[in-house]
Design a protein around this motif. Structure first.
Motif, mmCIF file in Angstrom:
data_model
loop_
_atom_site.group_PDB
_atom_site.id
_atom_site.type_symbol
_atom_site.label_atom_id
_atom_site.label_comp_id
_atom_site.label_asym_id
_atom_site.label_seq_id
_atom_site.Cartn_x
_atom_site.Cartn_y
_atom_site.Cartn_z
ATOM 1 N N ALA A 50 -7.575 -1.943 -3.223
ATOM 2 C CA ALA A 50 -7.652 -2.092 -4.678
ATOM 3 C C ALA A 50 -9.054 -2.539 -5.092
ATOM 4 O O ALA A 50 -9.608 -2.051 -6.087
ATOM 5 N N GLN A 51 -9.631 -3.459 -4.336
ATOM 6 C CA GLN A 51 -10.993 -3.904 -4.637
ATOM 7 C C GLN A 51 -11.980 -2.734 -4.648
ATOM 8 O O GLN A 51 -12.913 -2.691 -5.450
ATOM 9 N N LEU A 52 -11.767 -1.794 -3.750
ATOM 10 C CA LEU A 52 -12.683 -0.662 -3.591
ATOM 11 C C LEU A 52 -12.264 0.561 -4.399
ATOM 12 O O LEU A 52 -12.949 1.592 -4.365
ATOM 13 N N ARG A 53 -11.178 0.464 -5.117
ATOM 14 C CA ARG A 53 -10.541 1.621 -5.746
ATOM 15 C C ARG A 53 -11.511 2.468 -6.576
ATOM 16 O O ARG A 53 -11.468 3.701 -6.515
ATOM 17 N N ASP A 54 -12.381 1.844 -7.337
ATOM 18 C CA ASP A 54 -13.287 2.579 -8.221
ATOM 19 C C ASP A 54 -14.748 2.473 -7.794
ATOM 20 O O ASP A 54 -15.654 2.685 -8.609
ATOM 21 N N HIS A 55 -14.980 2.169 -6.535
ATOM 22 C CA HIS A 55 -16.360 1.993 -6.084
ATOM 23 C C HIS A 55 -17.131 3.316 -6.187
ATOM 24 O O HIS A 55 -16.632 4.370 -5.802
ATOM 25 N N LYS A 56 -18.345 3.236 -6.720
ATOM 26 C CA LYS A 56 -19.119 4.450 -6.985
ATOM 27 C C LYS A 56 -19.721 5.069 -5.732
ATOM 28 O O LYS A 56 -19.980 6.285 -5.692
ATOM 29 N N VAL B 134 -6.148 6.004 -1.286
ATOM 30 C CA VAL B 134 -5.823 5.045 -0.237
ATOM 31 C C VAL B 134 -4.960 3.922 -0.805
ATOM 32 O O VAL B 134 -3.928 3.558 -0.230
ATOM 33 N N ASN B 135 -5.365 3.407 -1.944
ATOM 34 C CA ASN B 135 -4.633 2.307 -2.554
ATOM 35 C C ASN B 135 -3.221 2.718 -2.946
ATOM 36 O O ASN B 135 -2.244 1.999 -2.662
ATOM 37 N N ASP B 136 -3.077 3.866 -3.574
ATOM 38 C CA ASP B 136 -1.743 4.365 -3.944
ATOM 39 C C ASP B 136 -0.894 4.579 -2.697
ATOM 40 O O ASP B 136 0.299 4.258 -2.672
ATOM 41 N N GLY B 137 -1.521 5.125 -1.652
ATOM 42 C CA GLY B 137 -0.783 5.362 -0.413
ATOM 43 C C GLY B 137 -0.352 4.081 0.263
ATOM 44 O O GLY B 137 0.741 4.000 0.834
ATOM 45 N N LYS C 39 -14.477 6.620 4.569
ATOM 46 C CA LYS C 39 -15.060 6.875 5.891
ATOM 47 C C LYS C 39 -16.088 5.819 6.289
ATOM 48 O O LYS C 39 -16.501 5.759 7.455
ATOM 49 N N CYS C 40 -16.484 4.958 5.342
ATOM 50 C CA CYS C 40 -17.500 3.952 5.638
ATOM 51 C C CYS C 40 -17.027 2.921 6.655
ATOM 52 O O CYS C 40 -17.842 2.177 7.200
ATOM 53 N N GLY D 32 -10.197 9.393 6.464
ATOM 54 C CA GLY D 32 -10.529 10.764 6.107
ATOM 55 C C GLY D 32 -10.210 11.109 4.666
ATOM 56 O O GLY D 32 -10.571 12.195 4.181
ATOM 57 N N VAL D 33 -9.529 10.213 3.965
ATOM 58 C CA VAL D 33 -9.213 10.438 2.552
ATOM 59 C C VAL D 33 -10.493 10.279 1.734
ATOM 60 O O VAL D 33 -11.322 9.417 2.018
ATOM 61 N N ARG D 34 -10.642 11.087 0.702
ATOM 62 C CA ARG D 34 -11.907 11.088 -0.029
ATOM 63 C C ARG D 34 -12.045 9.933 -1.014
ATOM 64 O O ARG D 34 -13.156 9.460 -1.267
#
Length: 375
Positions: free
Chosen positions: A209-215, A271-274, A220-221, A264-266
């Motif tokens: 969630a913290q990373l959900r909207d990261h630009k 990821v958060n929803d999953g 993959k990071c 591998g998810v873009r």
């Protein structure tokens, strides 16, 4: 509502597939899901290093956790010979926490003393199982339930959610790491059957969630050690992956296959929803985990008298460890009840083995992990 009901000590109630179904359809299940989603939404785009306002109640909860951490430091592991399983000093730690729990709860402002004993059960069970000296996602769930009960009692509010995750939950995670590494707690129940981590799940929900909207950062990071080193202080997902890497010598693909797949998810949003969907399906809806859920006055079991003596012997069996299993759920049948040494113990053994070869497959057999699509 909480002020008009009589407090009761939480107990286990789920003993069959029918009980599990009743739980999944219950208001309590809905409350737990709603609370996790509330916490999740509150930290979208929030860093661990951001300035987050703390209410008096949140500060009190952090202080309570500080006391638990001090109890750990005052209760060092004992010489356990060459055993690679749970250190018996954990039981002393647990007993000390249990003895002090009422007094610690008395420090929480606005808490009705009539509910202290009920809350103490969730609180104590958040740190691990005293008998088995193990820890799993069910213990993490107990901590979330403790927080949910505090919100139901009006001690904390929805406005506290951001601070609850960033300050309280993250503090809890750091203490849990101390217990797992210091006492070599065994992985409980499924032994990491979700393919994420030996012990935790919710940290990946709130962390994504913290990373959900990261630009710039993408899932993959997690395979880039430089990024992990730089951003671990800001994001609990990256911090925990870095932590896992520090205690496992094999690749992420080997010991945390689901984390590897998810990378591998873009988009972090997927990821958060999953993660939220996976938590509902693999933790709250799985009998080997849900059987340990504790129901009390604040988190009541659904009113279904016809289920009190209901056992589906054809669908459910009990293993030698006292754990329930639905027949056909093979991912649990091969490991639950079999003592699995702590990954920390295995890592230590690898360090001590002069010229030891290869990677460390430290906890459980992940070959049968069921893939859950995130795209």
């Amino acid at each position: 509502m909480a002020q008009t009901i009589q407090s009761t000590l939480p107990t286990k109630r789920i003993v069959s597939k029918a009980h599990l179904d009743a739980w999944l359809d219950s208001p309590t299940h809905a409350d737990v899901v709603r609370f996790v989603e509330q916490l999740n939404q509150s930290v979208v785009g929030v860093k661990l290093t951001d300035t987050v306002e703390e209410s008096q109640a949140v500060s009190a909860l952090v202080s309570v956790l500080d006391q638990v951490e001090q109890i750990y430091h005052d209760t060092p592991p004992v010489d356990n010979g060459k055993s690679r399983f749970g250190n018996p000093a954990f039981r002393d730690f647990y007993d000390k926490v249990a003895a002090r729990a009422p007094e610690l709860h008395a420090r929480i402002p606005g808490l009705d003393s009539a509910y202290v004993n009920e809350l103490c059960v969730y609180f104590c069970e958040s740190w691990g199982n005293r008998t088995r000296v193990d820890y799993g996602s069910g213990m993490e769930l107990n901590f979330i339930c403790w927080l949910l009960c505090l919100q139901k009692l009006g001690v904390i509010s929805e406005e506290d959610s951001k601070a609850i995750v960033i300050k309280v939950f993250w503090k809890y995670m750091r203490i849990a790491r101390l217990l797992q590494s210091g006492y070599w707690l065994e992985p409980a129940g499924s032994h990491g059957a979700q393919g994420l981590d030996d012990y935790h799940f919710a940290v990946f929900i709130f962390g994504s969630a913290q990373l959900r909207d990261h630009k710039y950062l993408r899932p993959k990071c997690i395979h880039d050690n430089e990024i992990l080193d730089e951003f671990a202080k800001d994001y609990m997902y990256l911090s925990y992956v870095r932590y896992i890497n520090s205690i496992k010598t094999a690749s992420l693909r080997w010991h945390s296959p689901m984390l590897d797949d998810i990378s591998g998810v873009r988009q972090w949003a997927k990821v958060n929803d999953g993660m939220l969907k996976m938590y509902r399906a693999e933790v709250l809806a799985k009998l080997p985990v849900a059987q340990h859920f504790l129901f009390g006055a604040l988190l009541p079991y659904p009113d279904a008298p016809e289920l009190e003596a209901h056992h589906e012997e054809s669908d459910v069996h009990v293993d030698s460890h006292g754990h329930l299993h639905v027949r056909g759920e093979s991912e649990f049948s091969s490991c639950c009840g079999i003592a699995i040494p702590s990954g920390f113990a295995a890592a230590q053994a690898a360090k001590e083995a002069a010229g030891g070869a290869g990677g460390l497959r430290s906890v459980g057999d992940q070959a049968g992990v069921r893939r859950i699509p995130f795209d």
